[in-house]
Design an enzyme around this catalytic site. Structure first.
Site, short mmCIF file in Angstrom:
data_model
loop_
_atom_site.label_atom_id
_atom_site.label_comp_id
_atom_site.label_asym_id
_atom_site.label_seq_id
_atom_site.Cartn_x
_atom_site.Cartn_y
_atom_site.Cartn_z
N GLU A 1 -38.04 43.55 41.05
CA GLU A 1 -38.38 44.90 41.47
C GLU A 1 -38.44 44.97 42.99
O GLU A 1 -39.00 44.07 43.63
CB GLU A 1 -39.74 45.31 40.89
N TYR B 1 -36.96 53.14 45.09
CA TYR B 1 -37.40 52.18 44.07
C TYR B 1 -36.19 51.69 43.27
O TYR B 1 -35.39 52.49 42.80
CB TYR B 1 -38.39 52.86 43.10
#
Ligand code: GDP
Ligand code: MN
Length: 377
Positions: A189, A104
């Site tokens: 993201e 992530y």
């Protein structure tokens, strides 16, 4: 807030050199099949719903296909979905990569620190909200030097990367940082960022453009369809106007008072349907315009809750009375008012002369508005 669908987010990433799988968007099952047959997306492939909500993987909105027929069937199934209330109109087909680890990485604004923040976690591929805080690394980034070599190395360490993937991360972070700054985003993201062989590939993309910078991005004008037609008109007139599901119209000034007014109505069993934040508006013409817009939403009753700090109560009252005159008889609705503060007496008098009583107490006025809405519904 302009949230970009995955494929648009990936277009942004591509522009800055973030490595991506080969992919193509399709709007029908046969288009999906054709995309695979043409070879522009190699097999096996992934078929992904292009919706704004997350959790598609778990929700059956991401499927895999080994043949063109399977890609067609997957697209057909996904295009028939209503995913978390949103109809799926497009799918993204992408080559299915043999992925190692899922990581992530995101850059967003830390409003408390008033700085961008780089967020990394070795536990990618799941919603970040569900990841243990200890497994998430947050590094504030000073906007002038940008992401420093030190911060990039620290990110690599937090992700457990070394060698080729660590080197790939370095370039990827610089690309993301550039995208974050230059595209006026409030979030970029990548979840998951996948280790593929010796490199990294962004399997998913979430990009949110800052609303206040939206005027600099005419390229996204067509996708700003989250507004109702009335909200769209309001935006053009620079009126803060939001439509909800209920039937009571709320006119207040300032975001704080507006939100509190919605809460109070709810507390007394009311259901706010549209609200209008007059802000510091001190122009009767603007108040009239705003009120007429609200009338078009056909509320069962309207609750006017004004605190005159900078705003003058009499100006607001004057605009309102003028607006009411312009609403045709058949479309009128009960109006409950509470106006306090600067030039309160004059405001109350103007309202009274137009047949509207101002109830000074918040509780009684909110209850009166709820009752009025019930009565006329
Ligand atoms: P989200 O659940 O809405 O965030 O959708 P994602 O784009 O993150 O996809 C969900 C999951 O599908 C990922 O976490 C991966 O496990 C899987 N996935 C997506 N693309 C690929 C791919 O190219 N190869 C493989 N093996 N898995 C993928
Ligand atoms: Mn994802």
């Amino acid at each position: 807030m302009v949230k970009l669908a995955e494929w648009r987010g990936k277009e942004v990433f591509r522009k800055y050199g973030v490595p991506l799988p080969r992919g193509h968007v399709a709007r029908t099952p046969s288009e999906a099949e054709a995309v695979v047959r043409s070879g522009s997306v190699p097999l096996p492939c992934v078929v992904k719903a292009q919706v704004l909500a997350g959790g598609r993987g778990k929700g059956g909105a991401v499927r895999f296909a080994n043949t063109a027929e399977e890609a067609r069937a997957a697209a057909e199934a996904i295009l028939a979905l209503e995913f978390k209330g949103e109809r799926v109109k497009e799918v993204l087909l992408e080559e299915k990569l043999p992925i190692g680890k899922e990581l992530y990485v995101a850059i967003t604004l830390d409003r408390a620190r008033r700085l961008p923040v780089l967020i990394t976690s070795a536990q990618g591929g799941v919603e970040i909200e569900s990841v243990d805080d200890a497994a998430i690394e947050r590094q504030p980034v000073h906007p002038f030097p940008g992401l420093t070599a030190y911060e990039r190395r620290r990110a690599a360490r937090s992700l457990g990367l070394s060698g080729g993937p660590a080197k790939a991360l370095d370039g990827l972070l610089l690309a993301l940082w550039k995208a974050f700054q230059q595209e006026d985003t409030e979030l970029v993201e990548v979840n998951p960022l996948a280790v593929v062989g010796d490199g990294l590939v962004a399997l998913d993309a979430k990009v949110i453009i800052e609303d206040d910078a939206a005027f600099r991005h005419p390229e996204y004008a067509e996708i700003r369809d989250d507004r109702t037609p009335l909200e769209e008109i309001a935006r053009e007139k620079e009126i803060a106007f939001v439509q909800l599901d209920g039937n009571i119209g709320v006119i207040a000034n300032g975001a704080g008072l507006t939100m509190a007014t919605l809460d109070v109505l709810k507390e007394f069993g009311g259901n706010p349907g549209v609200f209008l934040d007059l802000g510091g508006t001190d122009d009767p013409k603007k108040v009239t315009e705003a009120f007429l817009l609200m009338a078009q939403a056909k509320p069962a009753a309207v609750f006017l809750n004004i605190f005159g700090g900078v705003t003058r109560c009499d100006t607001v009252a004057r605009g309102l009375v003028e607006a009411m005159r312009q609403v045709p008889e058949s479309e009128r609705f009960p109006l409950v008012a509470r106006i306090r503060g600067n030039n309160e007496a004059e405001g109350i008098e103007i309202l009274r002369s137009a047949g509207v009583t101002s109830v000074p107490d918040l509780k009684s006025s909110a209850q009166a508005a709820v009752a009025a809405a019930r009565g006329s519904a």
